[in-house]
Design a protein around this motif. Sequence first.
Motif, PDB file in Angstrom:
ATOM      1  N   LYS A   1      -1.333   4.682   3.963  1.00 35.74           N
ATOM      2  CA  LYS A   1      -2.209   3.509   4.085  1.00 35.74           C
ATOM      3  C   LYS A   1      -3.591   3.814   3.537  1.00 35.74           C
TER       4      LYS A   1
ATOM      5  N   GLU B   1      -0.702  -0.563   1.516  1.00 35.52           N
ATOM      6  CA  GLU B   1       0.232   0.559   1.524  1.00 35.52           C
ATOM      7  C   GLU B   1       0.490   0.992   0.094  1.00 35.52           C
TER       8      GLU B   1
ATOM      9  N   GLU C   1      -5.996  -3.059   4.657  1.00 30.35           N
ATOM     10  CA  GLU C   1      -5.156  -1.875   4.516  1.00 30.35           C
ATOM     11  C   GLU C   1      -4.058  -2.184   3.521  1.00 30.35           C
TER      12      GLU C   1
END
Length: 630
Positions: free
Chosen positions: A267, A228, A226
């Motif tokens: 995300k 950001e 993930e």
Amino acid sequence: RSSGEKFEFQAEVSRLMDIIINSLYSNKDIFLRELISNASDALDKIRFLALTDKDVLGEGDTAKLEIQIKLDKAKKILSIRDRGIGMTKEDLIKNLGTIAQSGTSGIKKINVFNVLVEKMQSSGDLNLIGQFGVGFYSAYLVADYIEVISKHSDDNQHVWESKADGKFTVSEDTWNEPLGRGTEIRLHLRDDAGGYLEGSKLKDLVKRYSEFINFPIHLWASKEVETEVPVEEDESAEEESETTSTEEEKEEDAEEEDSEKKQKTKKVKETVHEWELLNDVKAMWLRSPKEVTDEEYTKFYHSLAKDFSEEKPTAWSHFNAEGDVEFKAVLYVPPKAAHDQYESYYNSNKANLKLFVRRVFISDEFDELLPKYLSFLKGLVDSDTLPLNVSREMLQQHSSLKTIKKNLIRKTLDMIRKLAEEDPDEVHDDDKKDMEKSGENDEKKGQYTKFWKDFGKSIKLGIIEDASNRNRLAKLLRFETTKSNGKLTSLDQYIKRMKKGQKDVFYITGSSKKQLEKSPFLERLIKKGYEVIFFTDPVDEYLMQYLMDYEDKKFQNVSKEGLKVGKDSKVKELKEAFKDLTKWWKESLAGENVDDVKISNRLADTLCVVVTSKFGWSANMERIMQSQTL
Ligand code: ADP
Ligand code: MG
């Protein structure tokens, strides 16, 4: 793609494969450790060859001694690849079509194999498979079709394939990517084995079963990462292409974000692939014994012995020898004797120790490391003193081996002695008061009795074979006596209980304690309070030909001539009184192989008894010899 050459499996292999395919055995996991162990063996072999010829390792990736696991979820393929020695076409046919006949002779291997098949059939437990040199076939627990692609430096790359239907095919490989060197096993998983396509499951299994493999095991793992990323806002219509931004740019962005007012982020998930290392390759035996937990020792034993019964080894010893000859060793007493431990003792030469030189595996067929009677031990020796770049034959003659062997025997006997010392059952009533403090030793209760039951025979064989350690080994002997009440006792205990004036240790041999208890030879000794050892194992007769004395005491077989039980002044008188009778008796029996007829003080109620001469075989020995020549 060419059709390849067809072959049939050896009948025994076919039978085994049928059992595996149809097995209801629930622990299918074992296939992975078997395949990894084969990969590791193949890597050991190439590393060994590289000791004397560096060029065999090749260049680039080919030189990397590692194991790689890949999962193809779409095609349901699990593949395990190694850069080990590889197999030629001939190797593929022989190794994966017949029962490997390395080391021990072929006939023995087949016999052992048949025992295995029977055992597996009756118990349904396939856990033993790796110990019998047929671990590869366990892959059919999870696959219905297997391809083995292999490249050995002496041959072109070949593919072996089989659907476990009694036959297999071997073709020259013209379609797969060249391996450079080594083997790739492709398992086309059965429908019910899809779970093995989960990376997390494989990681778990490698941790559990292959922790002590000394080559890196990598998994081609997919990971969801993930990241950001800032949410674009209308006023600051920054141009950003997330996918191409470098780490640096991202960092800069982050700094900017911090310095500016709070900015919204979102995300984003992406899948990345990378090789993930699954094991810690630091050799366990290099660690300090203080740092290794009991659980780790147990697990290490299982991987060494290919014994996955989960049983804890009875004892172990991990030590570092320094001085002229330096080595580290880990020795184990297995939880129980191997099924054929004593079956083929005299014609087997199976040493169970692995020899490493400076971390490089050399051989597990080095008979020079341990005497035969200790062949029940498992373990390894890693020496820095032995030379690396010489042939196995030269290594076998290296003078340091003698020192290592002497050391290993000493340490083994110490380990066994400790087993006895720590066992509360070994403390006899007359010593109890000195050992009041015990209680924390419940786990150790009975451990020596167990050892003795499993491996006592080895100690006896040691007394026969190893004159230089005879006394140490005799200390480890256990037996029942006329006074031990069904328990085992030792020579030290016997000597402690000896009657005043008793010079010799008394024993009697026979086929069972029950039979011996009725023996007239014991009558008077028991009446007078003497203790007599029962030796009821056939090997005991041989044992007593070698064990002449212990702590200055001689051994006296009470069924043989020459038994002296204290002083008896009457004997002289009686001898005189019955002189004529004994003379007549001896003459009448002259043709019956009787040497002499004597007055004796050894009996209580029985009137007469036939005894063996001092130097002849006892009646029990005659019985054993007869049963052996039949
Ligand atoms: P074992 O490993 O006890 O010999 P297996 O059934 O596991 O029995 O393997 C049979 C033989 O096949 C091995 O002895 C080896 O010669 C060969 N073999 C299996 N896997 C490999 C491999 N990955 N690389 C090279 N040879 C292999
Ligand atoms: Mg194997």
